[in-house]
Design an enzyme around this catalytic site. Structure first.
Site, PDB file in Angstrom:
ATOM      1  N   ASN A 133       5.642   5.673 -12.662  1.00 16.18           N
ATOM      2  CA  ASN A 133       5.209   4.537 -13.461  1.00 16.18           C
ATOM      3  C   ASN A 133       4.065   5.012 -14.354  1.00 16.18           C
ATOM      4  O   ASN A 133       3.175   5.734 -13.891  1.00 16.18           O
ATOM      5  CB  ASN A 133       4.748   3.391 -12.554  1.00 16.18           C
ATOM      6  N   HIS A 160       1.865  10.123  -9.292  1.00 13.92           N
ATOM      7  CA  HIS A 160       2.603  10.182  -8.026  1.00 13.92           C
ATOM      8  C   HIS A 160       4.066   9.877  -8.320  1.00 13.92           C
ATOM      9  O   HIS A 160       4.378   9.032  -9.169  1.00 13.92           O
ATOM     10  CB  HIS A 160       2.036   9.178  -7.010  1.00 13.92           C
ATOM     11  N   VAL A 203      -2.177   2.894  -9.433  1.00  7.98           N
ATOM     12  CA  VAL A 203      -3.084   3.957  -8.986  1.00  7.98           C
ATOM     13  C   VAL A 203      -3.068   5.045 -10.060  1.00  7.98           C
ATOM     14  O   VAL A 203      -2.010   5.623 -10.357  1.00  7.98           O
ATOM     15  CB  VAL A 203      -2.650   4.540  -7.625  1.00  7.98           C
ATOM     16  N   HIS A 223       7.434   8.356  -7.035  1.00 10.93           N
ATOM     17  CA  HIS A 223       8.020   7.457  -6.047  1.00 10.93           C
ATOM     18  C   HIS A 223       9.403   7.971  -5.655  1.00 10.93           C
ATOM     19  O   HIS A 223      10.195   8.346  -6.525  1.00 10.93           O
ATOM     20  CB  HIS A 223       8.223   6.053  -6.625  1.00 10.93           C
ATOM     21  N   ARG A 264       4.122   7.925   3.154  1.00 14.39           N
ATOM     22  CA  ARG A 264       4.916   6.705   3.021  1.00 14.39           C
ATOM     23  C   ARG A 264       4.105   5.673   2.256  1.00 14.39           C
ATOM     24  O   ARG A 264       2.899   5.536   2.492  1.00 14.39           O
ATOM     25  CB  ARG A 264       5.262   6.137   4.411  1.00 14.39           C
ATOM     26  N   ASP A 265       4.781   4.944   1.354  1.00 14.80           N
ATOM     27  CA  ASP A 265       4.096   3.887   0.611  1.00 14.80           C
ATOM     28  C   ASP A 265       3.664   2.789   1.585  1.00 14.80           C
ATOM     29  O   ASP A 265       4.422   2.405   2.479  1.00 14.80           O
ATOM     30  CB  ASP A 265       5.014   3.314  -0.480  1.00 14.80           C
ATOM     31  N   ILE A 266       2.453   2.297   1.409  1.00 12.71           N
ATOM     32  CA  ILE A 266       1.910   1.283   2.320  1.00 12.71           C
ATOM     33  C   ILE A 266       2.628  -0.064   2.154  1.00 12.71           C
ATOM     34  O   ILE A 266       2.617  -0.899   3.065  1.00 12.71           O
ATOM     35  CB  ILE A 266       0.380   1.122   2.064  1.00 12.71           C
TER      36      ILE A 266
HETATM   37  P1  5GP Z   1       2.023   2.686  -8.774  1.00 16.46           P
HETATM   38  O1  5GP Z   1       2.038   1.180  -8.781  1.00 16.46           O
HETATM   39  O2  5GP Z   1       0.693   3.210  -9.304  1.00 16.46           O
HETATM   40  O3  5GP Z   1       3.200   3.342  -9.437  1.00 16.46           O
HETATM   41  O4  5GP Z   1       2.144   3.125  -7.262  1.00 16.46           O
HETATM   42  C1  5GP Z   1       1.062   3.096  -6.379  1.00 16.46           C
HETATM   43  C2  5GP Z   1       1.644   2.919  -5.012  1.00 16.46           C
HETATM   44  O5  5GP Z   1       0.660   3.253  -4.046  1.00 16.46           O
HETATM   45  C3  5GP Z   1       2.102   1.498  -4.714  1.00 16.46           C
HETATM   46  O6  5GP Z   1       3.500   1.502  -4.435  1.00 16.46           O
HETATM   47  C4  5GP Z   1       1.252   1.090  -3.512  1.00 16.46           C
HETATM   48  O7  5GP Z   1       1.977   0.300  -2.591  1.00 16.46           O
HETATM   49  C5  5GP Z   1       0.822   2.419  -2.941  1.00 16.46           C
HETATM   50  N1  5GP Z   1      -0.459   2.391  -2.254  1.00 16.46           N
HETATM   51  C6  5GP Z   1      -1.598   1.790  -2.695  1.00 16.46           C
HETATM   52  N2  5GP Z   1      -2.600   1.996  -1.805  1.00 16.46           N
HETATM   53  C7  5GP Z   1      -2.084   2.735  -0.798  1.00 16.46           C
HETATM   54  C8  5GP Z   1      -2.634   3.271   0.414  1.00 16.46           C
HETATM   55  O8  5GP Z   1      -3.822   3.089   0.724  1.00 16.46           O
HETATM   56  N3  5GP Z   1      -1.806   3.983   1.209  1.00 16.46           N
HETATM   57  C9  5GP Z   1      -0.488   4.201   0.885  1.00 16.46           C
HETATM   58  N4  5GP Z   1       0.237   4.917   1.752  1.00 16.46           N
HETATM   59  N5  5GP Z   1       0.062   3.726  -0.255  1.00 16.46           N
HETATM   60  C10 5GP Z   1      -0.727   2.999  -1.079  1.00 16.46           C
END
Ligand code: 5GP
Ligand code: ZN
Length: 114
Positions: free
Chosen positions: A88, A101, A97, A103, A30-32
């Site tokens: 993304n 990944h 990140v 979403h 799950r997204d944090i």
């Molecule tokens: P991006 O912005 O790279 O497409 O998505 C990265 C996602 O990772 C974001 O939606 C962010 O909320 C999530 N995220 C960042 N750090 C953590 C973490 O430590 N644990 C979890 N579960 N999600 C994270």
């Protein structure tokens, strides 16, 4: 071994996280910071920094990640209503990140892209 990649540290177990799914190619969490009632991330176990780096040979991995995302959407009860699958890519694409990944977003009416 700790690396500077958050998701590689989840793969190695260095960083503990509850996994909704775990197989030989990918896992899901799950997204944090959820932006919708359901916000999951499907993450490959190999480090690929961005979708720009994806080659044809990664087809089976992407197929698995998509199938896992669809199964989790079903399990979360959002499959029929519809949901969004998003990668993304890079800074202006909203990537924060740098380990790819997928979403999985749903559980409410989503707005237009961007
Ligand atoms: P991006 O912005 O790279 O497409 O998505 C990265 C996602 O990772 C974001 O939606 C962010 O909320 C999530 N995220 C960042 N750090 C953590 C973490 O430590 N644990 C979890 N579960 N999600 C994270
Ligand atoms: Zn990584």
């Amino acid at each position: 071994m700790t690396t500077d990649c958050l998701f590689c540290n989840m793969v190695s177990g260095e960083m503990a996280v509850e996994k909704l799914h775990d197989d030989d190619l990918c896992f899901a969490i799950r997204d944090i910071n959820p932006r919708a009632p359901v916000h999951l991330l499907v993450i490959p176990k190999i480090h690929i920094a961005t979708m720009r780096d994806v080659q044809e040979e990664h087809g089976p991995l992407l197929g698995r990640m998509t199938a896992v995302a669809n199964r989790l959407a079903e399990a979360e009860g959002i499959s029929e209503r519809g949901y969004r699958l998003t990668f993304n890519v890079g800074d202006e694409g909203g990537q924060t990140v740098y380990h790819i990944h997928l979403h999985v977003l749903g559980g409410r009416q989503l707005g237009a892209e961007g």
